[in-house]
Write a protein that holds these residues in place. Structure first.
Motif, PDB file in Angstrom:
ATOM      1  N   LEU A  54       0.865  -1.176   0.000  1.00  0.00           N
ATOM      2  CA  LEU A  54       0.000   0.000   0.000  1.00  0.00           C
ATOM      3  C   LEU A  54       0.900   1.224   0.000  1.00  0.00           C
ATOM      4  O   LEU A  54       1.709   1.425   0.916  1.00  0.00           O
ATOM      5  CB  LEU A  54      -0.898  -0.009   1.238  1.00  0.00           C
ATOM      6  N   GLU A  55       0.785   2.060  -1.025  1.00  0.00           N
ATOM      7  CA  GLU A  55       1.723   3.173  -1.197  1.00  0.00           C
ATOM      8  C   GLU A  55       0.988   4.504  -1.378  1.00  0.00           C
ATOM      9  O   GLU A  55      -0.151   4.537  -1.840  1.00  0.00           O
ATOM     10  CB  GLU A  55       2.617   2.915  -2.419  1.00  0.00           C
ATOM     11  N   ARG A  56       1.671   5.553  -0.988  1.00  0.00           N
ATOM     12  CA  ARG A  56       1.209   6.924  -1.284  1.00  0.00           C
ATOM     13  C   ARG A  56       2.397   7.645  -1.909  1.00  0.00           C
ATOM     14  O   ARG A  56       3.068   8.476  -1.283  1.00  0.00           O
ATOM     15  CB  ARG A  56       0.723   7.620  -0.019  1.00  0.00           C
TER      16      ARG A  56
ATOM     17  N   ARG B 139      -2.693   3.656  -2.762  1.00  0.00           N
ATOM     18  CA  ARG B 139      -2.740   2.746  -3.906  1.00  0.00           C
ATOM     19  C   ARG B 139      -2.146   1.387  -3.524  1.00  0.00           C
ATOM     20  O   ARG B 139      -1.076   1.321  -2.918  1.00  0.00           O
ATOM     21  CB  ARG B 139      -1.955   3.353  -5.063  1.00  0.00           C
ATOM     22  N   ILE B 140      -2.864   0.312  -3.877  1.00  0.00           N
ATOM     23  CA  ILE B 140      -2.244  -1.009  -3.811  1.00  0.00           C
ATOM     24  C   ILE B 140      -1.423  -1.152  -5.082  1.00  0.00           C
ATOM     25  O   ILE B 140      -1.962  -1.395  -6.164  1.00  0.00           O
ATOM     26  CB  ILE B 140      -3.290  -2.139  -3.735  1.00  0.00           C
TER      27      ILE B 140
ATOM     28  N   VAL C  33      -5.675   1.237   7.447  1.00  0.00           N
ATOM     29  CA  VAL C  33      -4.264   1.597   7.441  1.00  0.00           C
ATOM     30  C   VAL C  33      -3.997   2.491   6.241  1.00  0.00           C
ATOM     31  O   VAL C  33      -4.476   2.220   5.132  1.00  0.00           O
ATOM     32  CB  VAL C  33      -3.384   0.338   7.375  1.00  0.00           C
ATOM     33  N   ASN C  34      -3.230   3.557   6.450  1.00  0.00           N
ATOM     34  CA  ASN C  34      -2.848   4.457   5.373  1.00  0.00           C
ATOM     35  C   ASN C  34      -1.337   4.555   5.291  1.00  0.00           C
ATOM     36  O   ASN C  34      -0.648   4.602   6.313  1.00  0.00           O
ATOM     37  CB  ASN C  34      -3.429   5.857   5.599  1.00  0.00           C
ATOM     38  N   ALA C  35      -0.812   4.587   4.073  1.00  0.00           N
ATOM     39  CA  ALA C  35       0.621   4.765   3.881  1.00  0.00           C
ATOM     40  C   ALA C  35       0.981   6.238   4.064  1.00  0.00           C
ATOM     41  O   ALA C  35       0.214   7.124   3.677  1.00  0.00           O
ATOM     42  CB  ALA C  35       1.024   4.302   2.487  1.00  0.00           C
ATOM     43  N   PRO C  36       2.152   6.525   4.644  1.00  0.00           N
ATOM     44  CA  PRO C  36       2.588   7.912   4.769  1.00  0.00           C
ATOM     45  C   PRO C  36       2.905   8.506   3.397  1.00  0.00           C
ATOM     46  O   PRO C  36       3.133   7.771   2.422  1.00  0.00           O
ATOM     47  CB  PRO C  36       3.864   7.807   5.618  1.00  0.00           C
ATOM     48  N   ASP C  37       2.953   9.813   3.308  1.00  0.00           N
ATOM     49  CA  ASP C  37       3.327  10.474   2.055  1.00  0.00           C
ATOM     50  C   ASP C  37       4.704  10.023   1.600  1.00  0.00           C
ATOM     51  O   ASP C  37       5.646   9.918   2.401  1.00  0.00           O
ATOM     52  CB  ASP C  37       3.333  11.994   2.242  1.00  0.00           C
TER      53      ASP C  37
ATOM     54  N   SER D  79       5.831   7.190   0.778  1.00  0.00           N
ATOM     55  CA  SER D  79       6.312   5.937   1.366  1.00  0.00           C
ATOM     56  C   SER D  79       5.243   4.855   1.196  1.00  0.00           C
ATOM     57  O   SER D  79       4.229   5.058   0.524  1.00  0.00           O
ATOM     58  CB  SER D  79       6.659   6.132   2.843  1.00  0.00           C
ATOM     59  N   GLY D  80       5.497   3.699   1.788  1.00  0.00           N
ATOM     60  CA  GLY D  80       4.571   2.589   1.638  1.00  0.00           C
ATOM     61  C   GLY D  80       4.435   1.780   2.914  1.00  0.00           C
ATOM     62  O   GLY D  80       5.228   1.916   3.853  1.00  0.00           O
ATOM     63  N   VAL D  81       3.423   0.937   2.937  1.00  0.00           N
ATOM     64  CA  VAL D  81       3.148   0.037   4.059  1.00  0.00           C
ATOM     65  C   VAL D  81       3.029  -1.374   3.513  1.00  0.00           C
ATOM     66  O   VAL D  81       2.353  -1.605   2.500  1.00  0.00           O
ATOM     67  CB  VAL D  81       1.838   0.434   4.769  1.00  0.00           C
ATOM     68  N   MET D  82       3.704  -2.307   4.165  1.00  0.00           N
ATOM     69  CA  MET D  82       3.525  -3.714   3.834  1.00  0.00           C
ATOM     70  C   MET D  82       2.341  -4.244   4.644  1.00  0.00           C
ATOM     71  O   MET D  82       2.395  -4.316   5.883  1.00  0.00           O
ATOM     72  CB  MET D  82       4.788  -4.505   4.166  1.00  0.00           C
ATOM     73  N   PHE D  83       1.273  -4.560   3.941  1.00  0.00           N
ATOM     74  CA  PHE D  83       0.020  -4.980   4.581  1.00  0.00           C
ATOM     75  C   PHE D  83      -0.171  -6.471   4.358  1.00  0.00           C
ATOM     76  O   PHE D  83      -0.192  -6.933   3.218  1.00  0.00           O
ATOM     77  CB  PHE D  83      -1.154  -4.189   3.999  1.00  0.00           C
TER      78      PHE D  83
END
Length: 241
Positions: free
Chosen positions: A108-110, A126-127, A176-180, A182-186
């Protein structure tokens, strides 16, 4: 004859030598049932603990891996993703995780990609890509919180940009939201339990766990890299243990 029968009856009434054995015979099925149910509940608790640990470990590992490039950014490669998914296989062997479940790893990225507009409004959740392992499929096992195509993220082209989301990933009220930038591994795990005593005391149940970690390093989010020798990606249109 009547008095003789009466005498035998009185002696049987006063005889308590087999009382403990009879009480044991009556209570044994109840004790076995309660003991077996207690074992099933304990096993279910251990399975839940194992799945929670696997989900956290996968999200954590996926947030760290990558190869450092000449631009001081880390390139995430298919082989890196395969490595962290292999760790899941090893961790879950005892509960047949990849046979009885489905594991989805989403990025999940922003991040503004080359095809996105320059305005701040173009920075969306965005996924960008997903990778999966596990034989289970269908509703309740495939990703619950959003999907991306099998080729999403495999190139830097807009056709493989993934899926834009309005509010991130996760259950309603706790997404869950990704930071500006950057991304999150979900991570999402769905697993069908296997009771120790079949269906005698407890029915199989679907257990659901999620976990997420922010990407630790300065990752290149443009795509998943796959340099030669190319690795086969664990894409979500395949169902394999």
């Amino acid at each position: 004859m009547t008095s003789r029968i009466g005498g035998v009856a009185r002696r049987l009434k006063q005889d308590h030598s087999g009382l403990a054995l009879m009480e044991f015979a009556f209570t044994l099925p109840i004790m076995l049932g309660l003991g077996g149910y207690g074992i099933e509940v304990s096993n279910l608790a251990l399975v839940n603990l194992k799945l929670s640990q696997v989900a956290l470990a996968l999200a954590d590992n996926a947030s760290r891996v990558g190869a450092t490039s000449t631009l001081s950014t880390q390139q995430l490669r298919e082989v890196d993703i395969n490595d962290v998914l292999q760790a899941v296989r090893v961790q879950g062997e005892g509960i047949e995780l990849t046979t009885r479940g489905r594991i989805t790893l989403s990025s999940l990225e922003r991040v503004r990609q080359s095809y996105d507009a320059a305005s701040p409004a173009a920075l969306v959740q965005r996924i960008h890509w997903q990778r999966c392992i596990g034989l289970k499929s269908g509703t309740g096992y495939d990703s619950t919180y959003g999907t991306a195509s099998a080729n999403a993220g495999s190139t830097a082209a807009e056709s493989n940009k993934g899926t834009d989301l309005a509010a991130g990933m996760g259950p309603t009220g706790s997404k869950v939201n990704a930071p500006d930038n950057s991304g999150v591994m979900f991570v999402e795990i769905n697993y069908l339990t296997k009771p120790l005593f079949g269906t005698l005391l407890m029915e199989p149940a679907r257990v659901h766990y999620i976990a997420s970690f922010i990407v630790r390093d300065n990752r290149d989010f443009s795509r998943i890299f796959n340099p030669s020798p190319a690795a086969t990606g664990s894409k979500c249109n395949a169902y394999a243990a």
